[in-house]
Each structure stands twice: as C-alpha cells, then as structure tokens.
Scaffold this motif. Structure first.
Motif, mmCIF file in Angstrom:
data_model
loop_
_atom_site.group_PDB
_atom_site.id
_atom_site.type_symbol
_atom_site.label_atom_id
_atom_site.label_comp_id
_atom_site.label_asym_id
_atom_site.label_seq_id
_atom_site.Cartn_x
_atom_site.Cartn_y
_atom_site.Cartn_z
ATOM 1 N N VAL A 178 0.848 -1.180 0.000
ATOM 2 C CA VAL A 178 0.000 0.000 0.000
ATOM 3 C C VAL A 178 0.890 1.238 0.000
ATOM 4 C CG1 VAL A 178 -1.581 1.372 1.411
ATOM 5 C CG2 VAL A 178 -2.010 -1.061 1.079
ATOM 6 N N GLY A 179 0.621 2.118 -0.944
ATOM 7 C CA GLY A 179 1.432 3.317 -1.090
ATOM 8 C C GLY A 179 2.325 3.293 -2.301
ATOM 9 N N ASP A 180 2.468 2.119 -2.960
ATOM 10 C CA ASP A 180 3.339 2.078 -4.134
ATOM 11 C C ASP A 180 2.674 2.664 -5.380
ATOM 12 O OD1 ASP A 180 1.667 0.032 -5.117
ATOM 13 O OD2 ASP A 180 3.091 -1.571 -4.648
ATOM 14 N N CYS A 181 1.368 2.922 -5.295
ATOM 15 C CA CYS A 181 0.618 3.626 -6.346
ATOM 16 C C CYS A 181 0.668 2.908 -7.693
ATOM 17 C CB CYS A 181 1.105 5.069 -6.484
ATOM 18 S SG CYS A 181 0.809 6.087 -5.028
ATOM 19 N N ARG A 182 0.721 1.588 -7.669
ATOM 20 C CA ARG A 182 0.688 0.854 -8.936
ATOM 21 C C ARG A 182 -0.669 0.982 -9.616
ATOM 22 N NH1 ARG A 182 4.137 -4.779 -8.396
ATOM 23 N NH2 ARG A 182 5.731 -4.005 -6.960
ATOM 24 N N GLY A 203 0.823 13.345 8.205
ATOM 25 C CA GLY A 203 0.315 12.587 7.077
ATOM 26 C C GLY A 203 1.343 12.532 5.974
ATOM 27 N N MET A 204 1.026 11.770 4.931
ATOM 28 C CA MET A 204 1.930 11.621 3.788
ATOM 29 C C MET A 204 1.094 11.338 2.550
ATOM 30 S SD MET A 204 5.336 11.639 3.339
ATOM 31 C CE MET A 204 6.215 10.910 4.741
ATOM 32 N N VAL A 205 1.525 11.901 1.439
ATOM 33 C CA VAL A 205 0.947 11.599 0.132
ATOM 34 C C VAL A 205 2.032 10.951 -0.709
ATOM 35 C CG1 VAL A 205 -0.172 12.515 -1.935
ATOM 36 C CG2 VAL A 205 -0.567 13.609 0.284
ATOM 37 N N THR A 206 1.739 9.810 -1.315
ATOM 38 C CA THR A 206 2.687 9.188 -2.232
ATOM 39 C C THR A 206 2.111 9.178 -3.643
ATOM 40 O OG1 THR A 206 1.867 6.930 -1.825
ATOM 41 C CG2 THR A 206 3.687 7.730 -0.435
ATOM 42 N N THR A 207 3.003 9.240 -4.619
ATOM 43 C CA THR A 207 2.607 9.200 -6.022
ATOM 44 C C THR A 207 3.820 8.829 -6.862
ATOM 45 O OG1 THR A 207 1.583 10.445 -7.846
ATOM 46 C CG2 THR A 207 3.067 11.668 -6.385
ATOM 47 N N ASN A 208 3.537 8.321 -8.055
ATOM 48 C CA ASN A 208 4.598 8.050 -9.023
ATOM 49 C C ASN A 208 4.608 9.070 -10.153
ATOM 50 O OD1 ASN A 208 5.443 5.726 -7.639
ATOM 51 N ND2 ASN A 208 3.877 4.486 -8.640
ATOM 52 N N ASP A 209 3.754 10.071 -10.054
ATOM 53 C CA ASP A 209 3.607 11.091 -11.079
ATOM 54 C C ASP A 209 4.437 12.316 -10.692
ATOM 55 O OD1 ASP A 209 2.493 13.477 -12.416
ATOM 56 O OD2 ASP A 209 0.953 12.124 -13.177
ATOM 57 N N ASP A 210 5.462 12.636 -11.483
ATOM 58 C CA ASP A 210 6.354 13.744 -11.145
ATOM 59 C C ASP A 210 5.611 15.070 -11.053
ATOM 60 O OD1 ASP A 210 8.332 11.826 -11.293
ATOM 61 O OD2 ASP A 210 9.128 12.502 -13.216
ATOM 62 N N ALA A 211 4.734 15.334 -11.993
ATOM 63 C CA ALA A 211 4.018 16.608 -12.011
ATOM 64 C C ALA A 211 3.062 16.707 -10.826
ATOM 65 C CB ALA A 211 3.264 16.772 -13.323
ATOM 66 N N LEU A 212 2.366 15.616 -10.509
ATOM 67 C CA LEU A 212 1.475 15.614 -9.345
ATOM 68 C C LEU A 212 2.262 15.849 -8.057
ATOM 69 C CD1 LEU A 212 -1.257 12.809 -9.606
ATOM 70 C CD2 LEU A 212 -1.599 15.226 -9.098
ATOM 71 N N ALA A 213 3.400 15.207 -7.945
ATOM 72 C CA ALA A 213 4.220 15.369 -6.746
ATOM 73 C C ALA A 213 4.637 16.827 -6.570
ATOM 74 C CB ALA A 213 5.449 14.470 -6.815
ATOM 75 N N GLN A 214 5.058 17.451 -7.632
ATOM 76 C CA GLN A 214 5.476 18.854 -7.549
ATOM 77 C C GLN A 214 4.296 19.739 -7.165
ATOM 78 O OE1 GLN A 214 6.234 21.422 -11.132
ATOM 79 N NE2 GLN A 214 8.365 21.352 -10.375
#
Length: 401
Positions: A178-182, A203-214
């Motif tokens: 959970v959190g690997d955002c597959r 809290g924490m937000v995880t993502t694999n999307d560079d633009a979303l992370a920024q």
C-alpha cells in the motif's frame, strides 16, 4: 485483574530511541522546513515503493492535497465508501465537489467493484473526478478490480490508506505494498497516535507522477514556488539574468499543511521499527483468532481479504447484539468497567447530519449491516499475549452475562 492497566483500543508505542531522535531535532538549527522533512519523505517513499512522498500536517490534509493536486472542484463528483471516517468525503467538499457514497461489503466493510459500479449509476451525468477506496482496518481493498471500474469512467483512484501503513498485498501473484501507487494516482496516509506508526499528528501523500508530486508539494506550502527556473515574473525573480536570493512566487492558492522537522524526526525513528510493529500486531491478531471461536456464533472477527497481508490498524469483530440480548452500548460499558476500551469504526458517513441535509436519506444496506455489528477491540503493538486473553475472557463474560 482488578488492578490491571486500562487497555485502550489503540495507543502509540514510544521508545527511548524515539525520544532521543526528537530531542536531537529540538537541538538542531531547523524545527521546521529543514532537512529532516526530506529525509522522512525519502525514507517513506523507499519503504512503500513509491517514486515520491510528500509529508504534511495530518491525514485529512493529505486527502485534501490529493483533491487539490487532481484539480477537483465545483461541479465534479468523487465516489467514496460510506464506511469510513468523515475526512474521506470532506476532502472533496472542501473543494466544492459532490460526494456519491458507495456501499460496502457487509462482512469486510470494504468498497468493492460491484458497489462502486452501483454508485456510478447515481452520478447523474456529472463528471467523475476521482474514486477514493479505503483500506479499512488496514485490510487492502481490491485495487485492480476497482481501477478497472473507475478507469472505464475516466477517473483515477486515490487510496485512503490512513489505516494501512505497512500493509502488503498480492494481486495476480505480484507482491505489492500500500502506497506504491501501482493502481492509483495518489495514496494518502495518517500518522495519528493510534496508527501503526506515529508522528503525533502527521500525514503523507505518495505518487509516481512527477508533475502531481510537484503540485502537491507546492500546494502544501501556500502554492509558493522557489525554483528560479519556474518563475513567471522576471521583475520579482531576477536581477538581470541572476536570480534574486529572496525571491519566491505564489502561483496558486495553497495551504499551510507542512509537517515540522521535529515530528519528521519522530517519524523517521518510528519508520525504522514499522516492520516490528506490524509483525507484533499480526501476532496479536493471530492470538485473537485462536481464542474467539469459543464465542461463536455471537462473535466473529472481520476476515481479511485473501489478497491482503494487513498491517492491522484495528482488530474488529462482528457481534450479533440482538442474539446476545444486549445493546452495543451495554457491552462497551461493561467492558470498560473491566478496564477494556473499545470503539466503533465507523458510523456510515451518509448518516451524518451534514450529509443527510445535503443529499437526503439514503439506504446503503451493506454499510448498515456492518455498522450494526462492528466493535473494535484493543490492538496495540505494545500489548502482551495475555492482554488478548484478558480481552476475550472479558468479552465472553459480558456476552454470557
């Protein structure tokens, strides 16, 4: 047993190394917006297998940032299961979006592909912006099945993993965390004291999307941009071709959702022990599962989906209170008198007065059936096996009485 300590349904485990880490952070140059934030984010991202992790002030902020990151706004719809804490729905309402509540499986409390598909029939032609599955009690929802339904409607998944830090699962024989955002655009965590690891609040937000992370990282701090390469106003940002060292630009309306260094120091210390905490919770759950059959058929544990290796934020049992001849309040009060704390997770959100006034009366039978029977028993990584024996023994006495 009269002088036995009170057992709350959940409680943090704080050890000497946690205290030392916080003390060291308090003596450092930065109490907030310093190096420990990035260190915690990097360590957490590595732990769950995501490309990016963005720390924030609490789990509700994480959910709100996810909505902001996806551009959820007025006229949009999100779908959330009704069996959750209110924050899962509130995060969309903060943005002026509408919430359609999905029903859940009556025995697990989890949103399913079928209940999601049914909820989609109630959207009424409005744009579906996101679907928010909840990993209730730490048990992973069936993400691939939910993604197939959501993707067909053009909506991403946003996982509410407030209960599920440390949960693993297997889909199509592929081990995942959970959190690997597959399967999702973003995953949102909470580090409240009753969770498997804590930062006090956080809290924490995880993502694999560079633009979303920024975007999420900037919206966490007032929508402010500090990178000269991204400045849009040369008069503010530059002296000739050289960037002004004080310059920053607010390019969007963001929030102060930052997590201080001192709390990230606690998070780093706790994260190093996450596997131990999770394993201990699983051992305690196994002890419950060995003892509770003696109370059947009045009591049975909520079963884990076969795909999920849960971190077990909560240990929930389903009780036939009618057959027991007692109300849930009576059972809870009797247990409390024996030094055992319990809780109910959750009142279905569609039944809350705010949402009833907004959307009217709704019937979601799976959630109602789960809510009518559920009771969270004590589960803490600091508990002993004998504490489980004590809880089950007391529950048997109360129901047998």
């Amino acid at each position: 047993m009269a002088d036995a300590p009170f057992l709350a349904y959940g409680r943090q485990v704080i050890e000497d190394d946690d205290l030392a880490a916080v003390a060291q952070a308090l003596r450092a140059d930065f109490l907030t917006t310093g190096p420990r934030v990035a260190q915690f984010e990097a360590a957490f991202a590595e732990k769950v297998g995501a490309r990016h992790a963005i720390a924030c002030s609490n789990g509700t902020a994480a959910l709100h940032l996810a909505m902001l990151g996806l551009g959820v706004g007025p006229g949009d719809v999100v779908i959330a299961p009704t069996l959750t804490f209110a924050a899962t729905a509130n995060c969309a309402r903060y943005q002026g979006a509408e919430v359609v509540f999905a029903d859940v499986d009556p025995d697990t409390g989890l949103m399913t592909a079928d209940t999601l598909a049914e909820a989609m029939t109630r959207i009424g032609g409005r744009p579906l912006k996101a679907v928010l599955p909840v990993h209730l009690n730490g048990h992973a929802a069936d993400l691939p099945a939910l993604k197939r339904v959501a993707e067909a409607a053009g909506a991403p998944l946003v996982e509410d993993a407030a209960h599920a830090v440390g949960t693993a699962m297997t889909f199509d024989n592929v081990p995942e965390r959970v959190g690997d955002c597959r399967h999702s655009a973003l995953t949102c965590f909470s580090f409240h004291p009753v969770k498997t690891l804590t930062t006090g609040e956080g809290g924490m937000v995880t993502t694999n999307d560079d633009a979303l992370a920024q975007r999420v990282a900037r919206l966490r701090s007032h929508g402010i941009v500090r990178e000269p390469a991204d400045f849009v106003d040369p008069e503010i940002g530059f002296d000739g071709e050289a960037p002004n060292p004080w310059a920053y630009e607010q390019q969007a309306l963001g929030y102060n959702y930052r997590l201080p260094d001192v709390l990230c120091a606690l998070g780093l210390s706790q994260l190093a022990k996450l596997d131990r905490f999770v394993e201990r919770r699983r051992q305690l759950a196994q002890r419950y599962n060995e003892l509770l059959p003696a109370l059947a058929p009045l009591v049975r544990p909520v079963a884990q989906p076969w795909t999920s290796r849960s971190a077990l934020h909560l240990f929930v049992v389903l009780i036939d209170f009618t057959a027991a001849g007692q109300t849930r309040r009576q059972v809870m009060e009797a247990l409390r008198a024996k030094g055992i704390g319990t809780q109910v997770h959750y009142i279905p959100v569609h039944r809350q007065p705010y949402y009833r006034a907004l959307y009217g009366e709704q019937t979601l039978s799976g959630a109602e059936a789960y809510y009518a029977r559920c009771l969270s028993l004590p589960l803490q990584a600091g508990m002993a096996d004998g504490d489980v024996d004590r809880v089950v023994g007391a529950l048997g006495e109360v129901l047998g009485g």
